[in-house]
Enzyme design. Structure first.
Site, PDB file in Angstrom:
ATOM      1  N   HIS A 125      58.518 112.917  83.576  1.00  0.00           N
ATOM      2  CA  HIS A 125      59.400 112.001  82.833  1.00  0.00           C
ATOM      3  C   HIS A 125      59.628 112.469  81.399  1.00  0.00           C
ATOM      4  O   HIS A 125      60.078 111.688  80.553  1.00  0.00           O
ATOM      5  CB  HIS A 125      58.874 110.560  82.846  1.00  0.00           C
ATOM      6  CG  HIS A 125      59.022 109.879  84.166  1.00  0.00           C
ATOM      7  ND1 HIS A 125      59.376 108.560  84.290  1.00  0.00           N
ATOM      8  CD2 HIS A 125      58.876 110.338  85.437  1.00  0.00           C
ATOM      9  CE1 HIS A 125      59.436 108.230  85.572  1.00  0.00           C
ATOM     10  NE2 HIS A 125      59.131 109.302  86.290  1.00  0.00           N
ATOM     11  N   GLU A 135      55.621 113.460  96.551  1.00  0.00           N
ATOM     12  CA  GLU A 135      55.925 113.108  95.169  1.00  0.00           C
ATOM     13  C   GLU A 135      55.596 114.288  94.255  1.00  0.00           C
ATOM     14  O   GLU A 135      54.798 115.155  94.608  1.00  0.00           O
ATOM     15  CB  GLU A 135      55.106 111.893  94.699  1.00  0.00           C
ATOM     16  CG  GLU A 135      55.896 110.606  94.605  1.00  0.00           C
ATOM     17  CD  GLU A 135      56.981 110.631  93.553  1.00  0.00           C
ATOM     18  OE1 GLU A 135      57.055 111.593  92.759  1.00  0.00           O
ATOM     19  OE2 GLU A 135      57.788 109.694  93.516  1.00  0.00           O
ATOM     20  N   GLU A 181      65.227 106.955  93.309  1.00  0.00           N
ATOM     21  CA  GLU A 181      63.843 106.491  93.231  1.00  0.00           C
ATOM     22  C   GLU A 181      63.487 106.063  91.817  1.00  0.00           C
ATOM     23  O   GLU A 181      62.743 105.100  91.621  1.00  0.00           O
ATOM     24  CB  GLU A 181      62.905 107.604  93.716  1.00  0.00           C
ATOM     25  CG  GLU A 181      61.453 107.164  93.921  1.00  0.00           C
ATOM     26  CD  GLU A 181      60.564 107.340  92.695  1.00  0.00           C
ATOM     27  OE1 GLU A 181      59.391 106.914  92.752  1.00  0.00           O
ATOM     28  OE2 GLU A 181      61.036 107.896  91.678  1.00  0.00           O
ATOM     29  N   GLU A 182      64.002 106.773  90.831  1.00  0.00           N
ATOM     30  CA  GLU A 182      63.598 106.524  89.450  1.00  0.00           C
ATOM     31  C   GLU A 182      64.142 105.214  88.895  1.00  0.00           C
ATOM     32  O   GLU A 182      63.737 104.781  87.818  1.00  0.00           O
ATOM     33  CB  GLU A 182      64.043 107.685  88.552  1.00  0.00           C
ATOM     34  CG  GLU A 182      63.407 109.028  88.883  1.00  0.00           C
ATOM     35  CD  GLU A 182      61.900 109.063  88.655  1.00  0.00           C
ATOM     36  OE1 GLU A 182      61.333 108.045  88.207  1.00  0.00           O
ATOM     37  OE2 GLU A 182      61.292 110.106  88.920  1.00  0.00           O
ATOM     38  N   ASP A 224      59.135 116.035  89.111  1.00  0.00           N
ATOM     39  CA  ASP A 224      59.097 114.731  89.761  1.00  0.00           C
ATOM     40  C   ASP A 224      60.541 114.426  90.193  1.00  0.00           C
ATOM     41  O   ASP A 224      61.340 113.988  89.376  1.00  0.00           O
ATOM     42  CB  ASP A 224      58.570 113.685  88.785  1.00  0.00           C
ATOM     43  CG  ASP A 224      58.664 112.266  89.300  1.00  0.00           C
ATOM     44  OD1 ASP A 224      58.784 112.094  90.521  1.00  0.00           O
ATOM     45  OD2 ASP A 224      58.634 111.333  88.473  1.00  0.00           O
ATOM     46  N   HIS A 268      61.971 112.256  96.963  1.00  0.00           N
ATOM     47  CA  HIS A 268      63.199 111.814  96.283  1.00  0.00           C
ATOM     48  C   HIS A 268      63.825 112.963  95.502  1.00  0.00           C
ATOM     49  O   HIS A 268      63.144 113.794  94.906  1.00  0.00           O
ATOM     50  CB  HIS A 268      62.949 110.583  95.412  1.00  0.00           C
ATOM     51  CG  HIS A 268      62.118 110.785  94.186  1.00  0.00           C
ATOM     52  ND1 HIS A 268      62.651 111.195  92.988  1.00  0.00           N
ATOM     53  CD2 HIS A 268      60.798 110.586  93.950  1.00  0.00           C
ATOM     54  CE1 HIS A 268      61.701 111.245  92.068  1.00  0.00           C
ATOM     55  NE2 HIS A 268      60.559 110.883  92.627  1.00  0.00           N
TER      56      HIS A 268
END
Length: 362
Positions: free
Chosen positions: A329, A244, A221-222, A188, A73
């Site tokens: 994140h 990922e 995706e998030e 990520d 992603h």
């Protein structure tokens, strides 16, 4: 398989610095398109999925060989302007999940209506102005999005701010060549995108494969793994191999519990909140890596989800290869460049061993 370490670092740097919160992945797709120039086409759909088809590979229904879809992603956690206040500051919503307190005081880049990215901050009330009652209540302070405007009129007419515009953290990529450590934002899943692109180019150059390989740099995706389903409907794979930038756990668990450590190679999860990984496919991957002498890790996760979730529900066997990244994140993550490279090597080894009979056995 020869991999240019410096090229991987440069690619990861461009991907990490690209500004692509969920729904606004355009800069990430531009990096992928540049990398694929000359050997693959990159098209976009309306969700901002980047659909990559190597030259000589078609998407017609009369396929002669099974089709493998690689996916990583392209979006990152970020935010969106929700309100413009009378004093020129902004309220916002997040796009994806940040740990509590991770945004307080962070440098950010806010896009305005002219497409410019303005440098600002997530402001919080200084302790000098916090009342005793507020301190006693232990209530998290309100977070304020601020680029320096002093009124709503100035925010709109001089800064060209509008609601609905995105923001990202402003962290810039750095790399320590002596120790092989990269520090930056959005690993990520930009670490996964880098590994996927390197692997895809290698696979596209081979004429001894028993499968066709296509790829997606999927969107959103998030915010619930949204883009990959649209990509899969277009690419119509028989089997999928997901990448990922997965959360490393080696800095907050006791050694016996660590399942995803830096320098351990890609992590393959057996279980998370969105998917029980196809055990036959998973075992094929782990056996292929072992036979090739490549490092891999395994995990069973109680939380988290990946693009494997929507796609495996389409009756497409999926595995997820996670590049270990510390502190995803948040504004700044850490990864080892050898893990990115090893993730590409494992993918090439696994897909090179696939045959129609193997895939039917999944």
């Amino acid at each position: 398989m020869k991999i240019d370490r410096n090229e991987v670092v440069r690619l990861l740097e461009r991907l990490s610095n690209a500004k692509g919160p969920s729904g606004f992945e355009d800069e990430v797709i531009d990096v992928a398109r540049d990398f694929c120039d000359g050997w693959a086409t990159v098209e976009e759909n309306t969700l901002r999925d980047g659909l990559i088809v190597p030259n000589g590979t078609g998407l017609d229904d009369n396929r002669a060989r099974p089709r493998v879809m690689m996916d990583a992603h392209g979006d990152e956690v970020g935010g969106m302007v929700r309100t413009i206040r009378a004093n020129g500051t902004m309220g916002f919503v997040t796009l994806g999940r940040f740990p509590e307190g991770a945004l307080c005081g962070q440098d950010v880049l806010v896009r305005n209506a002219r497409g410019e990215w303005l440098h600002g901050t997530i402001g919080v009330k200084p302790p000098h102005f916090t009342s005793a009652a507020e301190k006693a209540a232990h209530v998290p302070p309100e977070m304020i999005l601020d680029v320096g405007a002093t009124s709503a009129e100035e925010a709109r007419e001089r800064f060209f701010l509008r609601i609905g515009e995105p923001f990202v953290v402003a962290t810039q990529f750095t790399f320590d060549p002596e120790r092989g450590i990269a520090v930056g934002k959005a690993f990520d899943c930009r670490a996964g995108v880098a590994a996927m692109l390197i692997a895809l180019r290698e696979l596209a150059s081979r004429d001894d494969l028993s499968v066709d390989v296509v790829a997606s740099v999927s969107a959103q995706e998030e915010v619930g793994e949204r883009g990959v389903a649209a990509a899969a409907r277009t690419l119509d794979p028989d089997v999928a191999y997901m990448f990922e930038g997965c959360p490393a756990d080696d800095t907050f668990l006791v050694p016996d519990e660590v399942q995803t450590a830096l320098h351990g190679g890609p992590m393959f999860r057996h279980f998370d909140r969105c998917m029980i990984t196809n055990p036959r496919y998973q075992r094929f991957v782990l056996n292929a890596a072992e036979a090739a002498g490549l490092r891999v890790q395994e995990s069973v996760r109680e939380g988290g989800g990946t693009d494997g979730g929507p796609v495996h529900l389409m009756d497409v066997p999926c595995v997820v290869s996670g590049v270990p990244c510390r502190y995803i994140h948040t504004a700044t993550s850490i990864c080892a460049i050898d893990d990115v490279i090893e993730s590409a090597r494992v993918a090439v080894e696994v897909i090179s061993r696939m045959t129609p009979e193997v895939i039917c056995g999944f």
